[in-house]
Design an enzyme around this catalytic site. Structure first.
Site, PDB file in Angstrom:
ATOM      1  N   GLY A  27       7.902  27.011  -2.905  1.00 52.00           N
ATOM      2  CA  GLY A  27       6.747  27.715  -2.365  1.00 52.00           C
ATOM      3  C   GLY A  27       6.055  27.018  -1.218  1.00 52.00           C
ATOM      4  N   GLU A  28       6.425  25.764  -0.926  1.00 55.16           N
ATOM      5  CA  GLU A  28       5.798  25.069   0.192  1.00 55.16           C
ATOM      6  C   GLU A  28       6.151  25.740   1.524  1.00 55.16           C
ATOM      7  OE1 GLU A  28       6.641  20.928   0.238  1.00 55.16           O
ATOM      8  OE2 GLU A  28       5.596  20.521  -1.654  1.00 55.16           O
ATOM      9  N   ARG A  49     -16.514  37.784   1.438  1.00 53.80           N
ATOM     10  CA  ARG A  49     -17.482  38.324   0.482  1.00 53.80           C
ATOM     11  C   ARG A  49     -18.068  37.248  -0.414  1.00 53.80           C
ATOM     12  NH1 ARG A  49     -13.774  43.279  -1.484  1.00 53.80           N
ATOM     13  NH2 ARG A  49     -12.168  41.844  -0.687  1.00 53.80           N
ATOM     14  N   GLN A  50     -17.503  36.058  -0.376  1.00 52.62           N
ATOM     15  CA  GLN A  50     -18.069  34.934  -1.123  1.00 52.62           C
ATOM     16  C   GLN A  50     -18.880  34.073  -0.155  1.00 52.62           C
ATOM     17  OE1 GLN A  50     -15.411  32.967  -3.959  1.00 52.62           O
ATOM     18  NE2 GLN A  50     -13.934  34.621  -3.691  1.00 52.62           N
ATOM     19  N   LYS A  68     -27.031  51.926  -3.881  1.00 48.28           N
ATOM     20  CA  LYS A  68     -26.148  51.693  -5.027  1.00 48.28           C
ATOM     21  C   LYS A  68     -26.452  50.337  -5.633  1.00 48.28           C
ATOM     22  CE  LYS A  68     -22.427  49.217  -2.718  1.00 48.28           C
ATOM     23  NZ  LYS A  68     -21.039  49.174  -2.267  1.00 48.28           N
ATOM     24  N   GLY A  83     -13.480  52.294  -4.539  1.00 40.50           N
ATOM     25  CA  GLY A  83     -14.427  52.855  -5.498  1.00 40.50           C
ATOM     26  C   GLY A  83     -15.736  53.255  -4.842  1.00 40.50           C
TER      27      GLY A  83
END
Length: 312
Positions: A39-40, A97-98, A193, A226
């Site tokens: 995976g490297e 979003r963080q 919301k 959503g």
């Protein structure tokens, strides 16, 4: 000698990178990315970049961690190859979003990503429609923040929608929605919301007049879909006669495909900051290219001209 302009690409969105390179009229740089069996990731720059002004195009989309590490290694390789200036072109900034602590002991991962890019050796970042504009302040290097609003506005102007209203899906997106509304000369409405947990939204109220109007929901990204599908249903219940949606970043994860397929949207307009795989190419979705905008930004940065004039 004047520094040479070179554009390289990661694996996240090769078609967009090719389109940008063609627009700027330079060939894509010779870079090879390999993945070992464990995976490297290995990056090899197969041409000289010594003294050059180099741009690496890589959105941080799914799989975000692989694409982030790939970009960091690319930047490190260019730095060690003596590039004069390394510009990270990130059409979609993952982890945006963080951007703040919502609860005790939460990380601020958007800041961590900024630190990683700077430490790797990036001299400048070019990104598009950040989820939170204050992320620019997480960097101690220049950040050029592009917006797709001119491209989206041009498309909807051509549709000549009469009696329209621009709708922000939440209070945080009001500035973005107002910007599109001013370009299209349409009034603004807001969906109030609450989000009890990530990827879960509940509509509380609609602020503004949508009865008898054609509504255009606008957001920076659509993830599980959503929020926008729930918003569309609520707008129709409130008397809207048709609902469109538009966003810059089509993340479209999890149940997004099913939700959009079953939604009442006449059309969902997105850009190609994130590539859509074939399974997500629905009849309702229209994809607009941001290659010319990114290309103009690259040319402006290279020639040391104003980037903000692109949005006048």
């Amino acid at each position: 000698m004047k520094k040479e302009l070179k554009i390289f690409t990661g694996t996240a969105n090769h078609p967009l990178s090719e389109e940008v390179a063609n627009y700027v009229n330079v060939p894509l740089g010779l870079g090879k990315i390999r993945r070992f069996s464990d995976g490297e990731i290995s990056v090899n720059i197969e041409e000289s970049v010594r003294g050059d002004d180099v741009f690496v195009i890589q959105p941080l989309c799914y799989p975000v961690n692989d694409h982030l590490i790939e970009l960091l290694i690319y930047i490190d390789a260019l730095k060690r190859a003596s590039a004069k200036r390394i510009n990270a072109v990130i059409p979609y900034y993952g982890y945006a979003r963080q951007d703040r602590k919502m609860r005790a002991r939460d990380p601020i991962t958007a800041k961590l990503v900024a630190d990683l890019l700077t430490t790797a050796g990036a001299d400048r970042v070019i990104c598009m429609d950040l989820h939170a504009g204050q992320i620019q302040g997480f960097f101690n290097i220049p950040v050029d923040h592009l917006t797709s609003m001119p491209i989206l506005a041009r498309y909807f102007k051509q549709k000549n929608i009469q009696n329209g209203v621009i709708v922000s899906p939440d209070l945080g997106g009001v500035t973005r929605a107002r910007g599109l509304g001013e370009r299209l000369k349409m009034p603004l409405a807001i969906i109030d919301k609450r989000r009890p947990e990530p990827n879960v939204a509940e509509v509380m109220n609609v602020i503004g007049d949508v009865k008898g109007k054609k509504a255009i929901l606008v957001d920076d990204l659509v993830d599980t879909a959503g929020t926008i599908t729930m918003g569309a249903e609520e707008l129709l219940r409130r008397g809207a006669v048709a609902v469109y949606a538009c966003c810059t970043h089509p993340v479209l994860s999890g149940p997004a495909k099913e939700r959009i397929s079953n939604s009442p949207f006449k059309e969902v307009v997105v850009t190609n900051t994130i590539p859509l795989n074939n399974s997500l190419k629905l009849g309702q979705i229209t994809v607009l290219s941001v290659a010319s905008l990114i290309g103009d930004a690259i040319k402006s940065v290279y020639n040391e001209l104003s980037v903000s004039k692109l949005f006048d």
